[in-house]
Write a protein that holds these residues in place. Structure first.
Motif, short mmCIF file in Angstrom:
data_model
loop_
_atom_site.label_atom_id
_atom_site.label_comp_id
_atom_site.label_asym_id
_atom_site.label_seq_id
_atom_site.Cartn_x
_atom_site.Cartn_y
_atom_site.Cartn_z
N ALA A 80 13.00 -6.24 -3.53
CA ALA A 80 12.01 -7.31 -3.62
C ALA A 80 12.49 -8.60 -2.98
O ALA A 80 11.67 -9.44 -2.60
N GLU A 81 13.81 -8.78 -2.84
CA GLU A 81 14.33 -9.97 -2.16
C GLU A 81 14.08 -9.89 -0.66
O GLU A 81 14.15 -10.90 0.04
N ARG A 82 13.80 -8.68 -0.15
CA ARG A 82 13.68 -8.49 1.30
C ARG A 82 12.27 -8.11 1.75
O ARG A 82 11.89 -8.40 2.88
N THR A 83 11.52 -7.42 0.87
CA THR A 83 10.24 -6.87 1.30
C THR A 83 9.10 -7.37 0.41
O THR A 83 9.31 -8.22 -0.45
N SER A 84 7.93 -6.81 0.60
CA SER A 84 6.73 -7.26 -0.11
C SER A 84 6.81 -6.99 -1.61
O SER A 84 6.88 -5.84 -2.04
N ARG A 85 6.80 -8.05 -2.37
CA ARG A 85 6.81 -7.92 -3.83
C ARG A 85 5.48 -7.39 -4.34
O ARG A 85 5.42 -6.68 -5.35
N VAL A 86 4.40 -7.72 -3.65
CA VAL A 86 3.07 -7.25 -4.05
C VAL A 86 2.99 -5.72 -3.96
O VAL A 86 2.49 -5.06 -4.88
N ASN A 87 3.51 -5.15 -2.89
CA ASN A 87 3.49 -3.69 -2.74
C ASN A 87 4.32 -3.01 -3.82
O ASN A 87 3.92 -1.97 -4.36
N ILE A 88 5.47 -3.59 -4.11
CA ILE A 88 6.34 -3.00 -5.15
C ILE A 88 5.63 -2.97 -6.50
O ILE A 88 5.65 -1.97 -7.22
N ILE A 89 4.98 -4.07 -6.83
CA ILE A 89 4.28 -4.16 -8.12
C ILE A 89 3.15 -3.14 -8.19
O ILE A 89 2.97 -2.44 -9.20
N ALA A 90 2.36 -3.02 -7.12
CA ALA A 90 1.23 -2.09 -7.12
C ALA A 90 1.69 -0.64 -7.30
O ALA A 90 1.11 0.12 -8.09
N VAL A 91 2.73 -0.25 -6.58
CA VAL A 91 3.25 1.12 -6.70
C VAL A 91 3.80 1.36 -8.09
O VAL A 91 3.60 2.43 -8.69
N VAL A 94 1.10 2.14 -10.66
CA VAL A 94 0.59 3.50 -10.51
C VAL A 94 1.53 4.50 -11.19
O VAL A 94 1.09 5.41 -11.92
N ILE A 95 2.83 4.34 -10.99
CA ILE A 95 3.81 5.29 -11.54
C ILE A 95 3.81 5.26 -13.06
O ILE A 95 3.71 6.30 -13.72
N TRP A 96 3.91 4.05 -13.66
CA TRP A 96 4.02 4.04 -15.12
C TRP A 96 2.71 4.43 -15.79
O TRP A 96 2.71 5.04 -16.86
N GLY A 125 9.56 -1.78 -12.02
CA GLY A 125 9.15 -2.46 -10.79
C GLY A 125 8.22 -3.64 -10.98
O GLY A 125 7.71 -4.16 -9.98
N LEU A 126 7.98 -4.10 -12.21
CA LEU A 126 7.04 -5.21 -12.38
C LEU A 126 7.72 -6.56 -12.51
O LEU A 126 7.53 -7.43 -11.65
N SER A 127 8.48 -6.80 -13.55
CA SER A 127 8.89 -8.17 -13.86
C SER A 127 9.81 -8.83 -12.84
O SER A 127 9.62 -10.01 -12.53
#
Length: 491
Positions: A80-91, A94-96, A125-127
């Motif tokens: 998340a320090e390098r890439t899209s935080r929005v994409n990480i949260i959305a994925v 879905v998983i949980w 992957g959320l907080s």
């Protein structure tokens, strides 16, 4: 380049949009806690159906969830320090959500345990990315308030999970409860992906300096958001550097110790509070879910918001209030909690519980705010992941099973004290006497289970005062420690 040109090329986020993003993240955190804590509401039904001990029930709400939740949080935060935080949260949502629904298909303890591990994988992957996003959208003086609003998802999730889970488990089944709360999370994931924009790193911190800085100083993320940039995004500091900033001073160490011990008590006692009212007063899961959910939602929610707004206001006088507000709240809440859980009337107990939740939940916003304000822009997600690694491995991983173990031991002692032969856990599987048992054994099992539950919860409530002491210790040096952290950021 002129100041006007610089300002116009920088992404502009209105207050209304930033607040909408914040409340959408609150919704995500609400579903996070619905799926995480519903096990406590329907736990009594699972315990009876699968013939579990309270310690086994604690593992379902504790280490099975926390193990991968904590360990995966760090690599996800580095991403998340390098890439899209929005994409990480959305994925992650879905998983949980999918694994929560799968819990409803479990037919054995082992299956349910494994699916709970999957829930933890997704919720990791959320907080960390969410805290980083919020800190980029809101300036330091509003950060504790914004993060307390985000943390409002905790009592909201606990409330809705209790109300929905209790009713569904009583009228349908505990399996149906898992499925019903898991599926809607998918809609939240889609909404976040479509609506939330990825802000430049440090956007809120730089707003006052835009007139004097070229847009290239905002880095690569600014370019992606529409501002010109010639400089690549800087590499995030090492995990060791973040850990040193987070744990390397007296004040910060005791802030983290305080939130960890408060969470240990909260996860432990909260996992068995619904079962206590079922066992002690014979209430149905629907009533416990409705009344308990409303009490927790109102009191804990008020405390969460109060903690953030109160400390942002009081910190203008002294930064010590970031630690003193949680310290006072936790220490005052402890005896009131104990008083509530020793009443002979469930109505009186629930009425009293409206008070300590307001006091005790003041610790979330101040702690989150201090951590974010002490970090550089590319440390924030990692700092949250490290904090949650320690907090959740200890508190979420071992709080519920420890409280369950205490309940089992107190119940065994109470069973023996009644002159009954054999061990409580063997003689009373699932806390009840086997069908066809003598009336004396049935009565002894019930009485021992009730006494053990009350004593186990009360003993664990004392840990709140322990957490309050850590916050008092943090207040001693916190202003100096925050000043040093901010100086390191400036350097």
């Amino acid at each position: 380049m002129s100041s006007a040109a610089t300002t116009s090329s920088t992404p502009a986020y209105s207050a209304g949009y930033r607040n909408a993003v914040l409340w959408l993240l609150v919704l995500a955190y609400t579903f996070n806690f619905v799926d995480r804590t519903i096990i406590s509401t329907i736990g009594q039904a699972i315990k009876v159906d699968l013939k579990l001990t309270d310690q086994q029930l604690g593992w379902l709400g504790g280490l099975s969830f926390a193990l991968l939740y904590t360990t995966l949080g760090i690599p996800i935060a580095r991403l998340a320090e390098r890439t899209s935080r929005v994409n990480i949260i959305a994925v992650a949502i879905v998983i949980w959500s999918a694994f929560t629904a799968l819990c409803g298909t479990a037919t054995s303890y082992v299956q349910l345990l494994l699916f709970r591990v999957g829930v933890g994988v997704g919720e990791a992957g959320l907080s960390p990315p969410a805290h980083s996003l919020i800190s980029d959208y809101f300036e330091p003086k509003k950060r504790a308030s914004a993060l307390s609003i985000y943390a409002f998802g905790i009592p909201l999730g606990t409330m809705f999970g209790a109300m929905a889970g209790g009713w569904i488990a009583e009228n349908l089944s505990w399996q149906a409860a898992f499925m019903a709360v898991g599926v809607p999370g998918l809609l939240v994931a889609i909404s976040i992906k479509l609506f939330v924009k990825e802000p430049p790193r440090g956007w809120a911190d730089r707003q006052l300096a835009l007139a004097d800085e070229p847009p290239a100083a905002l880095g690569q993320e600014a370019s992606e958001a529409g501002a010109p940039s010639a400089a690549p995004a800087e590499a995030p500091p090492s995990i060791l550097a973040v850990g040193k900033r987070l744990f390397g001073s007296w004040g910060m160490f005791h802030m983290i110790a305080g939130i960890t011990m408060a969470s240990f008590a909260g996860y432990g006692t909260g996992n068995y509070a619904p079962a206590y009212f079922v066992r002690e007063f014979g209430l149905g899961l629907a009533v416990v879910g409705l009344v308990g959910g409303l009490v927790a939602g109102v009191s804990n929610g008020a405390g969460t918001l109060l903690g953030g707004f109160l400390t942002d206001w009081a910190s203008k006088r002294s930064l010590r209030w970031y630690a003193l507000v949680p310290a006072i709240g936790l220490i005052l809440a402890t005896p009131i909690y104990i008083y509530a859980y020793t009443r002979e009337s469930w109505q009186m107990a629930y009425a009293i519980l409206l008070v300590p939740g307001v006091l005790h939940y003041t610790y979330l916003g101040p702690t989150f705010g201090v951590v974010q304000n002490a970090m550089d822009t590319r440390m924030r997600a990692t700092a949250v992941a490290l904090m949650f690694f320690v907090l959740n491995l200890i508190a979420l991983g071992f709080g519920p099973p420890f409280c369950g173990w205490c309940i089992d031991q107190f119940a065994r002692a109470a069973f023996t004290a009644r002159g009954m032969a054999g061990d409580f856990l063997t003689a009373c599987p699932g806390g009840n006497a086997p069908d066809g048992s003598p009336a004396e054994l049935a009565a002894a099992c019930k009485a021992a289970m009730n006494e053990g539950t009350r004593s186990g919860i009360v003993s664990n409530l004392l840990i709140y005062a322990w957490a309050g002491v850590h916050y008092l210790l943090a207040a001693i040096t916190l202003p100096r420690d925050i000043a040093r952290a901010q100086a390191a950021k400036a350097g």
